[in-house]
Design a protein around this motif. Sequence first.
Motif, PDB file in Angstrom:
ATOM      1  N   SER A 175       3.120   2.266   3.293  1.00  0.00           N
ATOM      2  CA  SER A 175       2.500   2.841   2.087  1.00  0.00           C
ATOM      3  C   SER A 175       1.698   1.873   1.230  1.00  0.00           C
ATOM      4  O   SER A 175       1.079   2.301   0.255  1.00  0.00           O
ATOM      5  CB  SER A 175       3.591   3.464   1.213  1.00  0.00           C
ATOM      6  N   HIS A 176       1.705   0.582   1.565  1.00  0.00           N
ATOM      7  CA  HIS A 176       1.075  -0.343   0.629  1.00  0.00           C
ATOM      8  C   HIS A 176      -0.375  -0.641   1.000  1.00  0.00           C
ATOM      9  O   HIS A 176      -0.659  -1.229   2.058  1.00  0.00           O
ATOM     10  CB  HIS A 176       1.900  -1.628   0.538  1.00  0.00           C
ATOM     11  N   VAL A 177      -1.281  -0.260   0.121  1.00  0.00           N
ATOM     12  CA  VAL A 177      -2.723  -0.357   0.388  1.00  0.00           C
ATOM     13  C   VAL A 177      -3.139  -1.785   0.758  1.00  0.00           C
ATOM     14  O   VAL A 177      -3.873  -2.005   1.726  1.00  0.00           O
ATOM     15  CB  VAL A 177      -3.520   0.144  -0.844  1.00  0.00           C
TER      16      VAL A 177
ATOM     17  N   GLU B 240      -4.504   9.767  -2.637  1.00  0.00           N
ATOM     18  CA  GLU B 240      -5.522   8.811  -2.167  1.00  0.00           C
ATOM     19  C   GLU B 240      -6.389   9.403  -1.056  1.00  0.00           C
ATOM     20  O   GLU B 240      -7.439   8.851  -0.739  1.00  0.00           O
ATOM     21  CB  GLU B 240      -4.864   7.515  -1.679  1.00  0.00           C
TER      22      GLU B 240
ATOM     23  N   CYS C 118       0.880  13.517  -3.783  1.00  0.00           N
ATOM     24  CA  CYS C 118       1.335  13.060  -5.098  1.00  0.00           C
ATOM     25  C   CYS C 118       0.449  11.949  -5.640  1.00  0.00           C
ATOM     26  O   CYS C 118      -0.261  11.273  -4.897  1.00  0.00           O
ATOM     27  CB  CYS C 118       2.762  12.541  -4.992  1.00  0.00           C
TER      28      CYS C 118
ATOM     29  N   ASN D 137       0.555   8.361  -8.255  1.00  0.00           N
ATOM     30  CA  ASN D 137       1.382   7.130  -8.203  1.00  0.00           C
ATOM     31  C   ASN D 137       2.771   7.374  -8.784  1.00  0.00           C
ATOM     32  O   ASN D 137       2.897   7.795  -9.932  1.00  0.00           O
ATOM     33  CB  ASN D 137       0.714   6.014  -9.012  1.00  0.00           C
TER      34      ASN D 137
ATOM     35  N   LEU E 239       6.416  -4.872  -9.615  1.00  0.00           N
ATOM     36  CA  LEU E 239       5.927  -6.248  -9.417  1.00  0.00           C
ATOM     37  C   LEU E 239       5.760  -6.941 -10.769  1.00  0.00           C
ATOM     38  O   LEU E 239       6.188  -8.085 -10.967  1.00  0.00           O
ATOM     39  CB  LEU E 239       4.580  -6.230  -8.675  1.00  0.00           C
TER      40      LEU E 239
ATOM     41  N   VAL F 186      -3.713  -9.122 -12.234  1.00  0.00           N
ATOM     42  CA  VAL F 186      -4.395  -7.826 -12.390  1.00  0.00           C
ATOM     43  C   VAL F 186      -5.684  -7.885 -11.571  1.00  0.00           C
ATOM     44  O   VAL F 186      -6.499  -8.798 -11.761  1.00  0.00           O
ATOM     45  CB  VAL F 186      -4.703  -7.565 -13.879  1.00  0.00           C
ATOM     46  N   TYR F 187      -5.864  -6.909 -10.673  1.00  0.00           N
ATOM     47  CA  TYR F 187      -7.041  -6.934  -9.802  1.00  0.00           C
ATOM     48  C   TYR F 187      -8.304  -6.567 -10.592  1.00  0.00           C
ATOM     49  O   TYR F 187      -8.333  -5.536 -11.294  1.00  0.00           O
ATOM     50  CB  TYR F 187      -6.895  -5.933  -8.642  1.00  0.00           C
TER      51      TYR F 187
ATOM     52  N   ARG G 115      -4.769   5.069 -12.804  1.00  0.00           N
ATOM     53  CA  ARG G 115      -3.827   5.768 -11.927  1.00  0.00           C
ATOM     54  C   ARG G 115      -3.103   6.814 -12.763  1.00  0.00           C
ATOM     55  O   ARG G 115      -2.945   6.656 -13.979  1.00  0.00           O
ATOM     56  CB  ARG G 115      -2.803   4.787 -11.310  1.00  0.00           C
TER      57      ARG G 115
ATOM     58  N   HIS H  76     -11.479  -1.022  -3.717  1.00  0.00           N
ATOM     59  CA  HIS H  76     -10.537  -0.558  -4.752  1.00  0.00           C
ATOM     60  C   HIS H  76     -10.947   0.777  -5.382  1.00  0.00           C
ATOM     61  O   HIS H  76     -11.997   0.870  -6.025  1.00  0.00           O
ATOM     62  CB  HIS H  76     -10.476  -1.634  -5.843  1.00  0.00           C
TER      63      HIS H  76
HETATM   64  C1  LIG Z   1       0.044  -4.723  -6.526  1.00  0.00           C
HETATM   65  C2  LIG Z   1      -1.026  -4.786  -7.580  1.00  0.00           C
HETATM   66  C3  LIG Z   1      -1.779  -3.672  -7.868  1.00  0.00           C
HETATM   67  N1  LIG Z   1      -2.771  -3.725  -8.794  1.00  0.00           N
HETATM   68  C4  LIG Z   1      -3.548  -2.491  -9.055  1.00  0.00           C
HETATM   69  C5  LIG Z   1      -4.124  -1.806  -7.851  1.00  0.00           C
HETATM   70  C6  LIG Z   1      -4.100  -0.338  -8.251  1.00  0.00           C
HETATM   71  O1  LIG Z   1      -5.262  -0.021  -8.979  1.00  0.00           O
HETATM   72  C7  LIG Z   1      -2.902  -0.212  -9.171  1.00  0.00           C
HETATM   73  C8  LIG Z   1      -1.653   0.310  -8.483  1.00  0.00           C
HETATM   74  O2  LIG Z   1      -1.483  -0.436  -7.291  1.00  0.00           O
HETATM   75  P1  LIG Z   1      -0.329  -0.127  -6.228  1.00  0.00           P
HETATM   76  O3  LIG Z   1      -0.549  -1.010  -5.069  1.00  0.00           O
HETATM   77  O4  LIG Z   1       0.976  -0.197  -6.939  1.00  0.00           O
HETATM   78  O5  LIG Z   1      -0.566   1.408  -5.906  1.00  0.00           O
HETATM   79  P2  LIG Z   1      -1.859   2.196  -5.314  1.00  0.00           P
HETATM   80  O6  LIG Z   1      -2.727   1.333  -4.533  1.00  0.00           O
HETATM   81  O7  LIG Z   1      -2.473   2.945  -6.445  1.00  0.00           O
HETATM   82  O8  LIG Z   1      -1.119   3.202  -4.310  1.00  0.00           O
HETATM   83  C9  LIG Z   1       0.154   3.786  -4.618  1.00  0.00           C
HETATM   84  O9  LIG Z   1       0.043   5.129  -5.039  1.00  0.00           O
HETATM   85  C10 LIG Z   1      -0.547   6.017  -4.104  1.00  0.00           C
HETATM   86  C11 LIG Z   1      -0.573   7.387  -4.674  1.00  0.00           C
HETATM   87  C12 LIG Z   1       0.027   5.897  -2.739  1.00  0.00           C
HETATM   88  O10 LIG Z   1      -0.029   6.826  -1.959  1.00  0.00           O
HETATM   89  C13 LIG Z   1       0.462   4.556  -2.273  1.00  0.00           C
HETATM   90  O11 LIG Z   1       1.364   4.633  -1.228  1.00  0.00           O
HETATM   91  C14 LIG Z   1       1.035   3.744  -3.382  1.00  0.00           C
HETATM   92  O12 LIG Z   1       1.200   2.409  -2.938  1.00  0.00           O
HETATM   93  O13 LIG Z   1      -2.646  -1.546  -9.633  1.00  0.00           O
HETATM   94  C15 LIG Z   1      -3.044  -4.892  -9.494  1.00  0.00           C
HETATM   95  O14 LIG Z   1      -3.939  -4.926 -10.362  1.00  0.00           O
HETATM   96  N2  LIG Z   1      -2.293  -5.985  -9.225  1.00  0.00           N
HETATM   97  C16 LIG Z   1      -1.304  -6.006  -8.282  1.00  0.00           C
HETATM   98  O15 LIG Z   1      -0.692  -7.054  -8.066  1.00  0.00           O
END
Ligand SMILES: Cc1cn([C@H]2C[C@H](O)[C@@H](COP(=O)(O)OP(=O)(O)O[C@H]3O[C@H](C)C(=O)[C@H](O)[C@H]3O)O2)c(=O)[nH]c1=O
Length: 345
Positions: A85-87, A127, A180, A182, A196, A209-210, A217, A279
């Motif tokens: 599940s991790h992008v 997503e 769903c 997030n 995290l 923060v990316y 979200r 992203h």
């Molecule tokens: C890990 C990380 C993330 N981010 C940002 C990237 C995203 O814009 C947001 C949330 O990231 P996260 O990786 O927690 O989640 P998403 O990429 O939105 O995806 C998640 O929600 C969907 C629905 C799923 O289906 C995925 O399985 C689930 O992992 O924070 C950062 O800025 N810094 C970080 O270190």
Amino acid sequence: MKVIVTGGAGFIGSNFIFYMMKKHPDYDIICLDSLTYAGNLSTLKSVMDNPHFKFVKLDIRDRDGVYKLFEEEKPDVVVNFAAESHVDRSIENPEIFLETNIIGTSVLMDACRKYGIKRFHQVSTDEVYGDLPLDRPDLFFHEDTPLHTSSPYSSSKASADLLVGAYGRTYGLPVTISRCSNNYGPYQFPEKLIPLMIQRALNNEKLPVYGDGENVRDWLYVEDHCKAIDLILEKGKPGEIYNIGGHNEMHNIDIVKLICDYLDKPYSLIEHVTDRKGHDRRYAIDPDKIHKELGWLPETMFKDGIKKTIQWYLDNKDWWENIISGDYQNYYEEMYGNRKVLDKD
Ligand SMILES: Cc1cn([C@H]2C[C@H](O)[C@@H](COP(=O)(O)OP(=O)(O)O[C@H]3O[C@H](C)C(=O)[C@H](O)[C@H]3O)O2)c(=O)[nH]c1=O
């Protein structure tokens, strides 16, 4: 009623098992999980001795193993949470995402066809719709929004959704899909944004923060998600897709600041780093269909859910400290080390 929950040692799957065992104490729940890095048996310790619960270590790609389990157990319902599940990981290594999320789902559905089933439910993600622009707050994802994926992860989930639809139409399998937004809450693996940041802030480590952090979200408390899936199993119509959103859009940077505020940590810990490739900018779900047809609405306000979540991580340090030690720590340092710190202005 006998329910197989795949991926039940992971975050949403385990919360679903807890929810179902409380709500339907007479159901038999079988957790099928291969225990990847994101699955944890210790998460399930409170239900392990329950006579209505059984854990089976199995990979959904293992066709023989899955068929054998179905033959022995004859489940009524399968809810498929099992997924990579991790992008970020999918960007580094797409292959396992295709194998588990697509092939694994087809193996499960083949078993459902072979042994018969009342319902196969696929847990999917918003997503699959791609993203929305930040300057169009009037736009939302609907169930008929075209699939338009950005990452290998979301592409694998969209592919699985298409397969599920095809099995419904071609083989008459009684399938439903939910997508769903997030999730957040207890037992989330600390590679996802909220846990995290909690874990790193508690250790006074930099908070990565990316990009500009303005990405949006739509946050959904995990228990609300579980309630929605239970409702879909009870009242949802085979062949239908239901979006499940928290109706709670937030910019990433605001979440990270909120976590700092709750934990009394300085914003100077925040570090803007190289953006995620491809992203997605904004996710936002219109939960109108599931509200109108099944009467579901998210119940947990973000201000309450985030407090409960932070408190859970404070109270369960053993759980996450154990998880982030060893291999994961090395993996994370490598991933994080590759990201460049961006200038503030
Ligand atoms: C890990 C990380 C993330 N981010 C940002 C990237 C995203 O814009 C947001 C949330 O990231 P996260 O990786 O927690 O989640 P998403 O990429 O939105 O995806 C998640 O929600 C969907 C629905 C799923 O289906 C995925 O399985 C689930 O992992 O924070 C950062 O800025 N810094 C970080 O270190």
